[in-house]
Motif scaffolding. Structure first.
Motif, PDB file in Angstrom:
ATOM      1  N   GLU A 175      -8.833  14.643  -5.432  1.00  0.00           N
ATOM      2  CA  GLU A 175      -9.050  13.658  -6.682  1.00  0.00           C
ATOM      3  C   GLU A 175      -8.286  12.690  -6.672  1.00  0.00           C
ATOM      4  O   GLU A 175      -7.923  11.797  -7.708  1.00  0.00           O
ATOM      5  CB  GLU A 175      -8.896  14.555  -7.960  1.00  0.00           C
ATOM      6  CG  GLU A 175     -10.309  15.446  -8.144  1.00  0.00           C
ATOM      7  CD  GLU A 175      -9.927  16.468  -9.162  1.00  0.00           C
ATOM      8  OE1 GLU A 175      -8.905  16.521  -9.961  1.00  0.00           O
ATOM      9  OE2 GLU A 175     -10.893  17.240  -9.244  1.00  0.00           O
ATOM     10  N   ILE A 176      -7.034  12.752  -5.682  1.00  0.00           N
ATOM     11  CA  ILE A 176      -5.706  11.835  -5.817  1.00  0.00           C
ATOM     12  C   ILE A 176      -6.492  10.197  -5.841  1.00  0.00           C
ATOM     13  O   ILE A 176      -7.323   9.883  -5.023  1.00  0.00           O
ATOM     14  CB  ILE A 176      -5.094  12.014  -4.618  1.00  0.00           C
ATOM     15  CG1 ILE A 176      -3.730  11.083  -4.689  1.00  0.00           C
ATOM     16  CG2 ILE A 176      -5.661  11.846  -3.334  1.00  0.00           C
ATOM     17  CD1 ILE A 176      -2.313  11.552  -3.625  1.00  0.00           C
ATOM     18  N   GLN A 177      -5.686   9.523  -6.745  1.00  0.00           N
ATOM     19  CA  GLN A 177      -6.197   8.172  -6.772  1.00  0.00           C
ATOM     20  C   GLN A 177      -5.582   7.205  -5.902  1.00  0.00           C
ATOM     21  O   GLN A 177      -4.460   7.588  -5.262  1.00  0.00           O
ATOM     22  CB  GLN A 177      -5.822   7.456  -8.232  1.00  0.00           C
ATOM     23  CG  GLN A 177      -6.686   8.529  -9.315  1.00  0.00           C
ATOM     24  CD  GLN A 177      -8.225   8.196  -9.247  1.00  0.00           C
ATOM     25  OE1 GLN A 177      -8.910   7.155  -9.052  1.00  0.00           O
ATOM     26  NE2 GLN A 177      -8.948   9.412  -9.122  1.00  0.00           N
ATOM     27  N   ARG A 226      -0.969   5.955  -2.652  1.00  0.00           N
ATOM     28  CA  ARG A 226      -0.179   4.641  -2.084  1.00  0.00           C
ATOM     29  C   ARG A 226       1.124   4.672  -2.285  1.00  0.00           C
ATOM     30  O   ARG A 226       2.243   4.652  -1.350  1.00  0.00           O
ATOM     31  CB  ARG A 226      -0.640   3.075  -2.574  1.00  0.00           C
ATOM     32  CG  ARG A 226      -0.257   1.896  -1.772  1.00  0.00           C
ATOM     33  CD  ARG A 226      -0.520   0.639  -2.570  1.00  0.00           C
ATOM     34  NE  ARG A 226      -0.088   0.770  -3.746  1.00  0.00           N
ATOM     35  CZ  ARG A 226       1.227   0.618  -4.087  1.00  0.00           C
ATOM     36  NH1 ARG A 226       1.992   0.399  -3.121  1.00  0.00           N
ATOM     37  NH2 ARG A 226       1.945   0.487  -5.264  1.00  0.00           N
ATOM     38  N   ARG A 227       1.665   5.507  -3.502  1.00  0.00           N
ATOM     39  CA  ARG A 227       2.965   5.627  -3.755  1.00  0.00           C
ATOM     40  C   ARG A 227       3.532   6.702  -2.940  1.00  0.00           C
ATOM     41  O   ARG A 227       4.355   6.809  -2.358  1.00  0.00           O
ATOM     42  CB  ARG A 227       3.017   5.884  -5.447  1.00  0.00           C
ATOM     43  CG  ARG A 227       3.264   4.824  -6.004  1.00  0.00           C
ATOM     44  CD  ARG A 227       3.807   5.149  -7.517  1.00  0.00           C
ATOM     45  NE  ARG A 227       3.027   6.109  -8.175  1.00  0.00           N
ATOM     46  CZ  ARG A 227       2.079   6.129  -9.049  1.00  0.00           C
ATOM     47  NH1 ARG A 227       1.458   4.781  -9.096  1.00  0.00           N
ATOM     48  NH2 ARG A 227       1.582   7.122  -9.656  1.00  0.00           N
ATOM     49  N   VAL A 235       6.652   8.933   1.878  1.00  0.00           N
ATOM     50  CA  VAL A 235       6.725   9.651   3.098  1.00  0.00           C
ATOM     51  C   VAL A 235       7.088   8.523   4.182  1.00  0.00           C
ATOM     52  O   VAL A 235       7.919   8.845   5.267  1.00  0.00           O
ATOM     53  CB  VAL A 235       5.157  10.175   3.715  1.00  0.00           C
ATOM     54  CG1 VAL A 235       5.220  10.619   4.989  1.00  0.00           C
ATOM     55  CG2 VAL A 235       4.876  11.131   2.826  1.00  0.00           C
ATOM     56  N   SER A 236       6.775   7.434   3.954  1.00  0.00           N
ATOM     57  CA  SER A 236       7.143   6.244   5.080  1.00  0.00           C
ATOM     58  C   SER A 236       8.663   6.168   5.009  1.00  0.00           C
ATOM     59  O   SER A 236       9.175   6.155   6.096  1.00  0.00           O
ATOM     60  CB  SER A 236       6.600   5.058   4.794  1.00  0.00           C
ATOM     61  OG  SER A 236       7.151   3.975   5.299  1.00  0.00           O
ATOM     62  N   PHE A 244       1.660   1.620   7.505  1.00  0.00           N
ATOM     63  CA  PHE A 244       1.904   2.840   7.467  1.00  0.00           C
ATOM     64  C   PHE A 244       1.506   3.492   8.711  1.00  0.00           C
ATOM     65  O   PHE A 244       1.657   4.705   9.674  1.00  0.00           O
ATOM     66  CB  PHE A 244       1.394   3.629   6.393  1.00  0.00           C
ATOM     67  CG  PHE A 244       1.809   5.291   6.171  1.00  0.00           C
ATOM     68  CD1 PHE A 244       3.215   5.579   6.265  1.00  0.00           C
ATOM     69  CD2 PHE A 244       0.728   5.984   6.473  1.00  0.00           C
ATOM     70  CE1 PHE A 244       3.380   7.007   6.201  1.00  0.00           C
ATOM     71  CE2 PHE A 244       1.257   7.566   6.385  1.00  0.00           C
ATOM     72  CZ  PHE A 244       2.504   7.851   6.469  1.00  0.00           C
ATOM     73  N   VAL A 245       0.145   3.278   9.113  1.00  0.00           N
ATOM     74  CA  VAL A 245      -0.548   3.842  10.212  1.00  0.00           C
ATOM     75  C   VAL A 245       0.170   3.419  11.458  1.00  0.00           C
ATOM     76  O   VAL A 245       0.193   4.141  12.424  1.00  0.00           O
ATOM     77  CB  VAL A 245      -2.065   3.464  10.074  1.00  0.00           C
ATOM     78  CG1 VAL A 245      -2.791   3.728  11.581  1.00  0.00           C
ATOM     79  CG2 VAL A 245      -2.971   3.873   9.046  1.00  0.00           C
TER      80      VAL A 245
END
Lengths: 828, 184
Positions: free
Chosen positions: A15-17, A22-23, A28-29, A65-66
């Protein structure tokens, strides 16, 4: 089936929006950019992987990020766990548009394997070819210290299975040469343990010990996957991998020709045929790589066959021995197809192997590739292999029907060799009763396989016996259950005295030879009945291993009754559920080749057997449905049978009980009488015959509509009443003396539908339909010439199967409208 | 042989990593294969498993027993093999070998010609190791959150989908490399 915690994670991940993702990605980045990616980064990547993997919709991750994931993956400084996670996320996102990854510059073989996993998951032929080139390059060159080809070989196996055309001829030669060396020349000394670095551990390395066989004896020949050591060397690991991928490699590149680097090339193309290169000749001459690999692979397989005689110290290695044996025989078959000069050596090796293992049930699965080998090569080698096929098809199914893997492989074998069943005198064709044992016992897993196989088993000679077999299939399941329990009891008694092969022979003995004293009187249980003189011959017939149409006992009714106690067993019920499907298929196939005599035989049997089915109500209901519609189909194929089989048909359709118990069959039969009992279908049809049928059906209809309402008997299907009325009308239209009788009968239907006894059992709509139909038919009979026209369908009908009365309603309604233009009471 | 893939199936759907897709598919097809196919085959395995349990007269247990520390016996674990026709849903015909442990099922999707005896051995080796290192029967959510552990195991026992002929000593060596303590 997750725990609450897992359920919650899964829900959150799904369900994550986008914004939240993005946040999270940004966090993680940042963690990955830090000097040392620690547990927090690991945790972040794990959660990110879940959010990408848990949904079937593609997740969009930020392009930057990818890119970062790819950089971290390829960086030698990254911890292995982080690299594995980055690769997992990238794989999960495949196909991924932002991929810039390449394996060209990677030196570390472990990392190369990881990066390859991402590239190969993209599903692009170009990527696969590029990975293939790089891996072959890696195998070709001398690897840097500490690097092992062990991580590269599985990548190569994957490449060739995805796209065999990725390698050039030259490259396949390089790999073939390497594979031959790894297979044949792996070290025969054990590897050494990694130094533990313990304070007290001695720095002096021990003298390496020789490898051993699975039974503990010191190995006398070269290393194989069945060689045992405390520690293994890198080349021994490569030996394992080389053998594991050998079959597929030979299928792809072992044959004489292959369009390498051709985008249209397909895997494992037909590579049989006579070889261009003559047999491996003098030992001194160095063979070309492909031939050399074949040679070494053959030796390897021979050694595995030899090693399979050893008794393993560990039980698990026994299972591996058998899997190796199956692989070895299959590879020998491939090699012989590619180079026929190996056939002689292989034949003598496999003949010996067969006689060694054929008495041991635990080796039964290996008998299939052996038989396959002889099917491919016995002609060329001029050896008689009938004994091998005979043993396989008569003994193995009867003994091991309950082994699900064997059952599956056996039926696959039959499907792969379906051409064997075209010769009706062959061992294969004759053994179909045995094959049905596999289905009876393992029906859910095998039903779709049998749908493929059944058409090959059917011909005019087997159709009748297979028809009986299908109807008795759940009964066979029950009988097999009893057989199995009796065998278990017998083997428990035999166990102390005999070894395993004796045990198998004992189980295969006919019951008569095992049972000592004959029990007197009726048996109390099914188990007792198995050896009882009253039932023995019936059991033996049902459990026969070969076709035996002439040995059929007069009736299996007592046996069906006896086995009734097992009718509720889940396995029996599952089997019963497969019968309607196969029965439909049976009729579809038989309709293609059946002649008049076979059709007549089937119709008579169908009527007979409808009384003799295993007592499972749902099963009977389904079977009646299939038999009913196919009865109509058979009559359509051969209308003359209504005249020819009038005795049997009159007997069946004259019994009121058949409407109640077998409505589907009765209705279709009554319909067929109305449809086909006509001079236009068979010149032999006489007025007397029509009258006899008319009177029989009239009596039935009278009994169910005029007599029954008084008694409190259960209702008959409205469909049957409707069809009976229509059939009587049709017959009257062809023999017009009968018109007054049927008109009178039809006119009484109004009283029938209004009687209180009737309205309490039938529903209102049904009664209304019956009345409408009766009125329509009556109207039609007012114009006899029209009626005759309406009821005489064109003889040259190509439709095999008709819905009951499918042509009638329209004509009837039209006539009704003509006669009663102002009929307000009749809905049209 | 290189494209054998493992699926771990719970009644809620596939949990396991799924590896390579077929070449010559469009990007969308690859995506569909990677996501829908495990779901589809998991239903087939679930129904085969239930049918087998029923035929053995055992009720299929809907609840996962909470025995995280008990060694799981695979002695009587039900398993089987069935085939899926081409296009339903894999583009080519495949053979599915499955093994049910507790309330989970493990399935290997194989090409039709593969060595099924080896597939069964591989599955019997993978199952207890996955149970152990992912704590599949424990209360946590490791099964979802430790793809690295699953990949580590698969990379040894089924590297790039390649089944390996490993004898017990090789297997022990592999367990040592992974730091696994599998009861024997």
């Amino acid at each position: 089936m997750f725990t609450a915690a897992a359920e919650s994670f899964l829900r959150q991940a799904r369900e994550i929006q986008e914004e939240e993702l993005r946040r999270f990605t940004a966090r993680v980045s940042a963690l990955l950019q830090g000097p040392e990616a620690g547990p927090e980064a690991v945790d972040g990547l794990q959660r990110l992987h879940l959010s990408v993997a848990a949904t079937k919709y593609p997740r969009k991750l930020d392009g930057k990020f990818v890119e970062q994931l790819q950089t971290v993956l390829c960086s030698p400084k990254s911890p292995e766990q982080i690299q594995v996670l980055c690769a997992a996320i990238l794989r999960e996102m495949s196909p991924c548009n932002d991929l810039v990854l390449s394996c060209d510059e990677i030196q570390d073989t472990k990392l190369l394997s990881l990066v390859s996993s991402v590239l190969l998951a993209q599903g692009s032929r170009g990527e696969v070819a590029a990975v293939g080139q790089r891996v072959v390059q890696g195998l070709e060159r001398r690897l840097p210290e500490g690097q092992s080809a062990r991580f590269l070989l599985p990548v190569l196996a994957n490449v060739i299975s995805l796209s065999p055309g990725s390698l050039t001829e030259e490259q396949t030669n390089v790999v073939s040469k390497k594979l031959a060396d790894w297979l044949r020349y792996a070290s025969i000394q054990q590897g050494t343990a990694q130094p533990s670095g313990g304070f007290f551990s001695s720095p002096r390395t021990k003298q390496p010990a020789p490898i051993t066989e699975v039974d503990g004896a010191v190995a006398t020949d070269f290393f194989t996957v069945l060689s045992v050591a405390q520690h293994y060397t890198q080349d021994q690991w490569l030996n394992v991998q080389a053998f594991s991928m050998l079959r597929n490699w030979l299928l792809c590149y072992g044959g004489k020709e292959l369009d390498t680097l051709n985008p249209g090339a397909s895997a494992g193309g037909d590579s049989s045929g006579t070889p261009l290169v003559p047999a491996p000749a003098t030992p001194g001459r160095l063979l070309p790589p492909r031939e050399r690999l074949r040679d070494k692979a053959f030796e390897y397989c021979q050694r595995l066959v030899e090693q399979s005689t050893r008794r393993p110290l560990k039980k698990e290695d026994g299972d591996l021995q058998k899997a190796c044996l199956i692989e070895a025989v299959t590879i020998m078959d491939i090699i012989c197809k590619q180079d026929s000069s190996y056939v002689c050596r292989a034949v003598s090796c496999l003949k010996i192997l067969h006689s060694r293992i054929c008495g041991d049930a635990t080796y039964a699965r290996a008998l299939l590739p052996i038989a396959q080998f002889f099917l491919s090569h016995s002609k060329q080698a001029a050896v008689d292999s009938d004994a091998i096929y005979k043993h396989l098809f008569s003994d193995i199914p009867a003994l091991l029907f309950h082994n699900p893997s064997l059952a599956f492989e056996f039926v696959q074998f039959c499907k792969d060799n379906s051409q064997l069943f075209t010769d009706s005198s062959s061992i294969f064709r004759q053994s179909f009763p045995n094959l049905f044992k596999f289905l009876a016992w393992n029906s859910p897993a095998l039903i779709s396989e049998f749908v493929d196989l059944l058409p090959f088993l059917l011909d005019p000679g087997t159709a009748i016996e297979i028809f009986h077999l299908l109807l008795d299939l759940p009964c066979l399941t029950a009988a097999l259950d009893i057989q199995l329990r009796c065998d278990t009891e017998a083997s428990l008694e035999l166990l102390p005295e005999y070894g395993v092969p004796e045990l198998i022979r004992a189980a295969a003995l006919p019951a008569s030879e095992k049972a000592g004293a004959e029990p007197a009187g009726k048996p109390a249980t099914c188990l007792e009945a198995f050896h009882h003189p009253l039932y023995r011959s019936m059991f033996q017939y049902l459990l026969r291993s070969r076709a035996a149409p002439e040995d059929a006992p007069d009736s299996l009714v007592p046996l069906r009754q006896l086995l009734g106690s097992l009718a509720g067993s889940p396995r029996v019920v599952q089997c019963a559920e497969t019968v309607p499907v196969l029965l439909e298929l049976f009729f579809r196939v038989v309709a293609e080749f059946a002649d008049g005599s076979l059709i007549n035989q089937l119709v008579v049997l169908l009527l007979q057997r409808s009384d003799q089915l295993y007592e499972i109500p749902a099963f009977k209901e389904d079977v009646y449905r299939v038999l009913g519609s196919n009865l109509a189909m058979l009559c359509g194929l051969r209308p003359a049978l209504v005249v020819e089989l009038s005795t049997e048909i009159l007997e069946f359709s004259g019994a009121v009980s058949n409407i109640q118990s077998k409505e589907a069959i009765f209705t279709h039969l009554a319909w067929a009488v109305g449809e086909y009992l006509s001079v236009s279908h068979d010149k032999r049809c006489t007025v007397e015959q029509i009258t006899r049928f008319f009177e029989t059906l009239e009596a039935v209809l009278f009994e169910i509509t005029q007599l029954r309402p008084q008694a409190s008997t259960p209702s008959c299907a409205p469909r049957a009443i409707s069809v009976l009325m229509a059939t009587l009308t049709k017959l009257a239209a062809r023999s017009q003396d009968l018109i007054p009788r049927v008109s009178m009968f039809l006119s009484k239907m109004r009283t029938f539908v209004q009687s209180p006894a009737v309205t309490s059992v039938y529903c209102e709509e049904d009664l209304e339909e019956i009345l409408i139909r009766a009125t329509e038919l009556m109207n039609l009979l007012k114009m006899p010439s029209v009626a005759q026209f309406v009821f005489t369908p064109p003889v040259a009908s190509t439709r095999f199967q008709k819905e009951v009365n499918d042509s009638l309603p329209l004509a009837l309604r039209m006539v009704t409208q003509l006669l009663e233009p102002a009929a307000g009471s009749m809905p049209v | 042989m290189g494209s054998t893939r493992l699926e771990i199936l719970g009644p809620a759907g596939p949990l396991g990593p799924c590896s390579p897709a077929e070449v010559s598919l469009s990007l969308d097809e690859v995506r569909v294969l990677n996501t829908s196919v495990p779901l589809f085959s998991s239903r087939q395995v679930a129904s085969q498993c239930q049918l087998l349990q029923a035929s053995l007269g055992r009720p299929s247990s809907p609840q996962l027993p909470q025995l995280p520390d008990e060694p799981v016996s695979l002695q009587d674990a039900p398993g089987g093999v069935f085939q899926m026709p081409p296009g339903d849903p894999f583009p080519e015909r495949v053979t599915v070998v499955w093994l049910s442990v507790l309330a989970l099922a493990f399935a290997l999707v194989c090409e039709p010609q593969e060595n099924l005896s080896l597939a069964e051995i591989t599955l019997r080796r993978l199952a207890p190791r996955l149970l152990l290192s992912l704590r599949l029967v424990g209360p946590g959510a490791d099964v979802l959150l430790r793809p690295d552990a699953a990949d580590g195991l698969l990379d040894r026992l089924l590297p790039h989908g390649q089944m390996l002929f490993l004898n017990e000593r090789f297997l022990q060596a592999m367990d040592r490399e992974l730091g696994l303590k599998v009861s024997r």
